[in-house]
Design an enzyme around this catalytic site. Structure first.
Site, PDB file in Angstrom:
ATOM      1  N   SER A 190      -3.939   3.789  -2.581  1.00  0.00           N
ATOM      2  CA  SER A 190      -4.076   2.345  -2.706  1.00  0.00           C
ATOM      3  C   SER A 190      -3.019   1.790  -3.668  1.00  0.00           C
ATOM      4  CB  SER A 190      -5.501   1.988  -3.145  1.00  0.00           C
ATOM      5  OG  SER A 190      -5.761   0.617  -2.983  1.00  0.00           O
ATOM      6  N   ASP A 286      -6.130   0.169   8.375  1.00  0.00           N
ATOM      7  CA  ASP A 286      -6.560   0.264   6.982  1.00  0.00           C
ATOM      8  C   ASP A 286      -7.743  -0.676   6.746  1.00  0.00           C
ATOM      9  OD1 ASP A 286      -6.548  -0.688   4.088  1.00  0.00           O
ATOM     10  OD2 ASP A 286      -5.144   0.988   3.970  1.00  0.00           O
ATOM     11  N   HIS A 353      -9.662   3.664   4.072  1.00  0.00           N
ATOM     12  CA  HIS A 353      -8.662   3.322   3.070  1.00  0.00           C
ATOM     13  C   HIS A 353      -8.662   4.436   2.025  1.00  0.00           C
ATOM     14  CE1 HIS A 353      -6.092   0.773   0.583  1.00  0.00           C
ATOM     15  NE2 HIS A 353      -6.914   0.949  -0.437  1.00  0.00           N
TER      16      HIS A 353
END
Length: 391
Positions: A190, A286, A353
């Site tokens: 991330s 995502d 994610h």
């Protein structure tokens, strides 16, 4: 390496932090507790030595921290540095709130369990289980890239020192054995995946040429796209982050010569300037970006997208077309690296994610599969039937 058309051949399966994010955090906490219950080892927090003197501090001025698990056996001289993610803070107000959490202050940080690519279980993590592994905690709010300070509303100082944290922690790790590494991998997910791209060349440059130093950004490819209402959420957030936290020094000079700082903060531009061999791991669907960037609450009428963005199996044909447009944008953005020597792509279609830090997505029957490869942690990760990248 996969071409644009090959990536597009995988079809979709038949705004912000709020209650959904809190639910996700609670779920991750349950995973953490389950790992502890099964005997996984807790890795204690180490605070940076001399942090205040170096100006390398978290948002609240506390020293940053990292977790170091020493390698053994054949992994004694191998190192994996993992940069924690956790979005960004782009205003005085939300940075002020952030400094009251573990994402802005080491006062709230505790020991953690290493899972996924960080696991010390040989069956779960056959390639990296015995490496020296480090998790650098994220407490600056700008992907370890800012260098500034500001006054909080209560008169205290907010420290935006992510770049100094990066430099100081890596320097300390070099003294603890990283300098003698025979192979080293920089990774993160991330906001930590974006940080991996931001620091990839610098990381590689810290080692002699004979050392194999590479990068693996996970879920760090944030897209500059319009949401359902026509707003460009990530462009707005990144613009405020680079201005507030004075993000400049870490950005590629060749990009800055042609574009503004905000544009150069996006992965699509960063990868053009990275020379270090890199494996990009990302979902083409995502989940965080679909929920917060493509279809944030307020960008669509009533609840028309709520069910779809919660689970893409609920999407209508029209909504699926929109999601496929998102996927095509990602494919277009990563296509620039397909001719880079030593690079690779692992782009799957899972609605998720971050895939590297969790056992379920790293090495389990539910792990994503591409071609005949079902685990991301094989020594050779195959991104298509034509080309592979060796870790």
């Amino acid at each position: 390496m996969a071409t644009s058309s090959e990536l597009r051949s995988t079809l979709l399966p038949s705004r912000r932090w709020g209650r959904r994010a809190v639910a996700a955090a609670n779920f991750l906490m349950l995973l953490h507790l389950a790992a502890v219950a099964h005997g996984a080892e807790l890795v204690e927090l180490t605070l940076l030595t001399g942090a205040r003197e170096k100006g390398a501090v978290c948002l609240d001025g506390s020293p940053p921290g990292y977790h170091l698990q020493r390698g053994f056996g054949s992994g004694t001289h191998s190192w994996l540095i993992y940069l924690q993610g956790g979005a960004w803070c782009n205003t005085i107000e939300n940075c002020s709130l952030r400094k009251l959490t573990k994402y802005g202050s080491s006062k709230f940080m505790e020991a953690v369990v290493f899972n996924g690519i960080l696991s010390n279980d040989k069956q779960l993590n056959s390639d990296f289980y015995n490496w020296n592994k480090v998790v650098l905690r994220y407490c600056d709010g700008a992907s370890f890239s800012g260098d500034a300070e500001a006054k909080d509303k209560d008169g205290s100082t907010l420290y935006f020192r992510g770049l100094r944290i990066w430099d100081a922690v890596v320097d300390e790790l070099m003294e603890k054995g990283l300098a003698s590494a025979e192979q080293a991998l920089l990774s993160g997910c991330s906001a930590g995946g974006l940080a991996t791209l931001l620091h990839c060349n610098d990381f590689h440059a810290r080692f002699p040429k004979e050392v194999s130093a590479k990068c693996l950004p996970d879920a760090g490819f944030f897209l500059d796209i319009e949401d359902l209402s026509g707003e460009r959420y990530m462009l707005s957030i990144f613009s405020e982050v680079v201005q507030l936290q004075n993000v400049r020094k870490v950005l590629p000079k060749d990009c800055l010569a042609k574009k503004n700082r905000t544009e150069c903060f996006f992965a699509a531009e960063l990868v053009k300037s990275i020379d270090t061999p890199t494996l990009i791991v990302n979902s083409a669907y995502d989940s965080w970006q679909i929920q917060n960037v493509l279809a944030p609450t307020g960008s669509y009428p009533a609840d028309s997208w709520s069910s779809c963005k919660a689970d893409i199996r609920n999407c209508s044909p029209t909504q699926s077309q929109v999601l496929n447009g998102f996927r095509n944008k990602l494919v277009d953005d990563v296509e620039v690296v397909t001719d880079k020597k030593g690079w690779g792509l692992f782009i799957d279609s899972c609605f998720t994610h971050c895939q590297t830090p969790y056992n379920i997505s790293w090495n389990s029957p539910a792990s994503p599969a591409l071609g005949n490869k079902v685990r991301l942690n094989r020594r050779t990760v195959q991104s298509s039937e034509k080309k592979t990248i060796a870790l």
